[in-house]
Design an enzyme around this catalytic site. Structure first.
Site, PDB file in Angstrom:
ATOM      1  N   ASP A  37       2.073  -8.994   8.460  1.00  0.00           N
ATOM      2  CA  ASP A  37       2.564  -8.170   7.594  1.00  0.00           C
ATOM      3  C   ASP A  37       4.101  -8.030   7.892  1.00  0.00           C
ATOM      4  O   ASP A  37       4.500  -7.702   8.901  1.00  0.00           O
ATOM      5  CB  ASP A  37       1.973  -6.577   7.658  1.00  0.00           C
ATOM      6  CG  ASP A  37       1.741  -5.850   6.326  1.00  0.00           C
ATOM      7  OD1 ASP A  37       2.358  -6.102   5.410  1.00  0.00           O
ATOM      8  OD2 ASP A  37       0.672  -5.180   6.384  1.00  0.00           O
ATOM      9  N   HIS A  42      10.264  -8.927   1.569  1.00  0.00           N
ATOM     10  CA  HIS A  42       9.736  -7.912   2.235  1.00  0.00           C
ATOM     11  C   HIS A  42       8.462  -8.374   2.782  1.00  0.00           C
ATOM     12  O   HIS A  42       7.874  -7.822   3.710  1.00  0.00           O
ATOM     13  CB  HIS A  42       8.932  -7.224   0.670  1.00  0.00           C
ATOM     14  CG  HIS A  42      10.091  -6.326   0.200  1.00  0.00           C
ATOM     15  ND1 HIS A  42      10.189  -4.879   0.480  1.00  0.00           N
ATOM     16  CD2 HIS A  42      11.099  -6.657  -0.660  1.00  0.00           C
ATOM     17  CE1 HIS A  42      11.344  -4.542  -0.526  1.00  0.00           C
ATOM     18  NE2 HIS A  42      11.808  -5.493  -0.999  1.00  0.00           N
TER      19      HIS A  42
HETATM   20  C1  GDG Z   1       5.099  -5.417   0.754  1.00  0.00           C
HETATM   21  C2  GDG Z   1       4.918  -6.169   2.073  1.00  0.00           C
HETATM   22  C3  GDG Z   1       6.083  -4.113   3.153  1.00  0.00           C
HETATM   23  C4  GDG Z   1      -2.079   1.447  -1.473  1.00  0.00           C
HETATM   24  N1  GDG Z   1      -3.238   1.890  -2.108  1.00  0.00           N
HETATM   25  C5  GDG Z   1      -2.793   2.951  -2.718  1.00  0.00           C
HETATM   26  C6  GDG Z   1      -1.397   3.119  -2.762  1.00  0.00           C
HETATM   27  N2  GDG Z   1      -0.919   2.382  -2.027  1.00  0.00           N
HETATM   28  C7  GDG Z   1       0.389   2.188  -1.498  1.00  0.00           C
HETATM   29  C8  GDG Z   1       0.553   2.501  -0.226  1.00  0.00           C
HETATM   30  C9  GDG Z   1       1.958   1.903   0.223  1.00  0.00           C
HETATM   31  C10 GDG Z   1       1.845   0.558  -0.482  1.00  0.00           C
HETATM   32  O1  GDG Z   1       0.845   0.878  -1.526  1.00  0.00           O
HETATM   33  C11 GDG Z   1       1.548  -0.723   0.059  1.00  0.00           C
HETATM   34  O2  GDG Z   1       2.865  -0.769   0.804  1.00  0.00           O
HETATM   35  P1  GDG Z   1       2.524  -1.970   2.385  1.00  0.00           P
HETATM   36  O3  GDG Z   1       3.858  -1.921   2.963  1.00  0.00           O
HETATM   37  O4  GDG Z   1       1.460  -1.151   3.143  1.00  0.00           O
HETATM   38  O5  GDG Z   1       2.192  -3.353   1.906  1.00  0.00           O
HETATM   39  P2  GDG Z   1       2.392  -4.240   0.535  1.00  0.00           P
HETATM   40  O6  GDG Z   1       1.957  -3.888  -0.860  1.00  0.00           O
HETATM   41  O7  GDG Z   1       1.637  -5.607   0.929  1.00  0.00           O
HETATM   42  O8  GDG Z   1       3.906  -4.552   0.729  1.00  0.00           O
HETATM   43  C12 GDG Z   1       4.900  -5.050   3.174  1.00  0.00           C
HETATM   44  C13 GDG Z   1       6.308  -3.670   1.659  1.00  0.00           C
HETATM   45  O9  GDG Z   1       6.549  -4.634   0.663  1.00  0.00           O
HETATM   46  C14 GDG Z   1       7.551  -3.001   1.490  1.00  0.00           C
HETATM   47  O10 GDG Z   1       8.589  -3.698   2.246  1.00  0.00           O
HETATM   48  O11 GDG Z   1       6.043  -2.996   4.032  1.00  0.00           O
HETATM   49  O12 GDG Z   1       4.729  -5.687   4.618  1.00  0.00           O
HETATM   50  O13 GDG Z   1       3.798  -6.849   2.461  1.00  0.00           O
HETATM   51  O14 GDG Z   1       2.946   2.606  -0.042  1.00  0.00           O
HETATM   52  O15 GDG Z   1       0.688   4.067   0.058  1.00  0.00           O
HETATM   53  N3  GDG Z   1      -0.651   4.022  -3.367  1.00  0.00           N
HETATM   54  C15 GDG Z   1      -1.480   4.751  -4.245  1.00  0.00           C
HETATM   55  N4  GDG Z   1      -2.677   4.802  -4.271  1.00  0.00           N
HETATM   56  C16 GDG Z   1      -3.398   3.815  -3.778  1.00  0.00           C
HETATM   57  O16 GDG Z   1      -4.843   3.887  -3.665  1.00  0.00           O
HETATM   58  N5  GDG Z   1      -0.640   5.713  -4.983  1.00  0.00           N
END
Ligand code: GDG
Length: 454
Positions: free
Chosen positions: A362, A155
């Site tokens: 990212d 990821h």
């Molecule tokens: C890894 C990779 C890749 C955040 N704050 C809240 C909340 N979130 C949710 C977001 C989103 C998720 O968390 C974060 O996903 P990201 O993709 O932005 O980042 P990582 O956690 O680092 O994820 C990344 C991912 O895996 C998938 O393959 O895209 O590059 O690093 O869904 O909405 N959700 C809620 N409340 C919050 O305050 N409910």
């Protein structure tokens, strides 16, 4: 239909999955469709760990979890995975810890996971392993005699060979990848970085969709992960989403809100993002009182020092900006560590004129996709997106920026703030088309189809 076995560091409750976001959403749907099994760490640490997994069922899906001792957890998870692999794979050598004892624990936990998982496997299962915590589990399963098809998806970004080779165990880590029948990375650039390593450091061969080294042939491809686009759009207009949206509109009145939503992580570029906003306020006094920035940053990996230091820095920054620019009737930055439920989050995105997503690096970044999906197509907001997020490869109609270039980000903020509705609609339509075409269901379907075929 073959059964899907998903393996990841954490296993979430399926009921909570659509609310939790990220990987949980992606896996929950695929597991339901395939009457699957989800295996991983229980989230609990115990004095003496037992290899017997806790098995439970939720509808069609079975979860099997194992506990970890505190010591193994600290060395495998906080240690090798999050002090070494996470920073290294996000190009942060300065934050990377190299500790052989942590690596030993990482291998030991992967072996334990493999031993607990093996008796649960059936002959025709498709086993899909997720992320950097679990590189070696495929090799351990093979050593124990597993004949099932094994797939692995990373990821996070894959690092350039010049960085990867600083890791004393780079060879063993990459060799572990060659035990899988299929490896998926987020974007083509990640595949190319591994290809360069395979050719130059291993003397291997590379072709379209395959690599050869260690006397083995590996199939590898980019599978950019998506979100549950249609459902997320509906969240913004659901009872909770709508209520949050109205509440926010009332609070904002005619102010434009910039929103950032990120796990509190140094890879997400939060400090430089605040600098860019500060530059906007410096350059555009007329924007004072008319714009406001909300940063939602739930705390993550609080046990790792780098995260604690970085959190303090951010708090100081937000406070100093509010001191410098704030007025009794206007707070320029609202910085909150509260984790917000997903439907409310969709309402917040919808109420925000600008989505500011500027990670320094990212794998993909799902927040960028969620922000776009939550918009009202008649009056959509503008996404500002880092070129160094995997998502930038698909989302060409965002305002793409270099997150290291504070001036460019500040200029993009002003462009977004003053963008006419026609242009906002055109960009949003094009972005939304992409998100509907490659949603998370497509992503898992494509990966599993490729894993099934020889
Ligand atoms: C890894 C990779 C890749 C955040 N704050 C809240 C909340 N979130 C949710 C977001 C989103 C998720 O968390 C974060 O996903 P990201 O993709 O932005 O980042 P990582 O956690 O680092 O994820 C990344 C991912 O895996 C998938 O393959 O895209 O590059 O690093 O869904 O909405 N959700 C809620 N409340 C919050 O305050 N409910």
């Amino acid at each position: 239909m073959r059964r899907l076995v998903a393996v990841s560091n954490r296993v979430s409750s399926l009921r909570a999955a659509p609310l939790a976001g990220g990987l949980a959403v992606a896996l929950a749907d695929a597991l339901r469709e395939n009457r699957g099994l989800w295996f991983g760490w229980s989230g609990k640490t115990v004095d003496v760990a037992n290899d017997e997994p806790h098995v439970s069922r939720e509808g069609e899906v079975t979860s099997a979890t194992v506990d970890l001792t505190q010591e193994d957890h600290d060395a495998y998870y906080s240690g090798f995975a999050n002090r070494c692999l996470w920073p290294l794979f996000h190009f942060r050598l300065d934050l990377t810890g190299y500790d052989r004892a942590h690596y030993e624990a990482y291998k030991r936990v992967n072996l334990r996971f493999a031993q607990s998982l093996l008796p649960l496997l059936e002959q025709d299962d498709l086993v899909w392993v997720h992320d950097y915590h679990l590189f070696p589990i495929g090799r351990e399963l093979r050593k124990l005699g597993a004949k099932q098809r094994l797939g692995f998806f990373l990821h996070i970004p894959f690092p350039p060979r010049e960085l990867l080779t600083t890791l004393p165990q780079h060879l063993s880590l990459v060799k572990a990848l060659f035990e899988y029948d299929l490896v998926g990375f987020q974007i083509e650039d990640d595949v190319k970085r591994l290809a360069a390593y395979v050719e130059q450091d291993l003397g291997g061969k590379v072709g379209h969709g395959w690599m050869e080294a260690f006397g083995k042939r590996l199939r590898i491809q980019a599978f950019p992960v998506g979100i549950d686009t249609a459902r997320f759009h509906d969240f913004g207009f659901s009872t909770h989403g709508e209520r949050e949206y109205q509440r926010m509109r009332e609070f904002l009145r005619d102010r434009d809100q910039i929103i950032g939503v990120d796990r509190l992580d140094y890879s997400k570029g939060l400090v430089r993002r605040m600098n860019a906003y500060e530059l906007l306020l410096d350059r555009h006094p007329e924007s004072h009182g008319r714009v406001t920035y909300l940063q939602v940053a739930p705390i993550s990996r609080g046990e790792v020092t780098a995260y604690r230091d970085f959190r303090r820095e951010l708090e100081q920054h937000a406070a100093s900006m509010n001191g410098r620019f704030g007025r009794v009737d206007w707070v320029p930055v609202r910085y909150v560590n509260e984790a917000i439920p997903r439907r409310r989050l969709a309402g917040l995105y919808r109420a925000s004129r600008i989505g500011l997503v500027t990670p320094m690096r990212d794998g993909m970044n799902l927040v960028a996709k969620e922000y776009v999906a939550a918009q009202d197509e008649a009056d959509p907001g503008v996404l500002i997106l880092s070129r160094f997020a995997g998502a930038a490869q698909e989302m060409r109609d965002a305002l793409l920026v270099n997150p290291y270039d504070t001036e460019e980000v500040a200029t993009a903020l002003e462009t977004a703030r003053t963008m006419a509705v026609d242009e906002r609609r055109r960009r949003h339509q094009s972005l939304m088309r992409g998100l509907l075409e490659n949603d998370v269901a497509q992503w898992s379907r494509r990966f599993l189809e490729a894993l099934t075929t020889e």
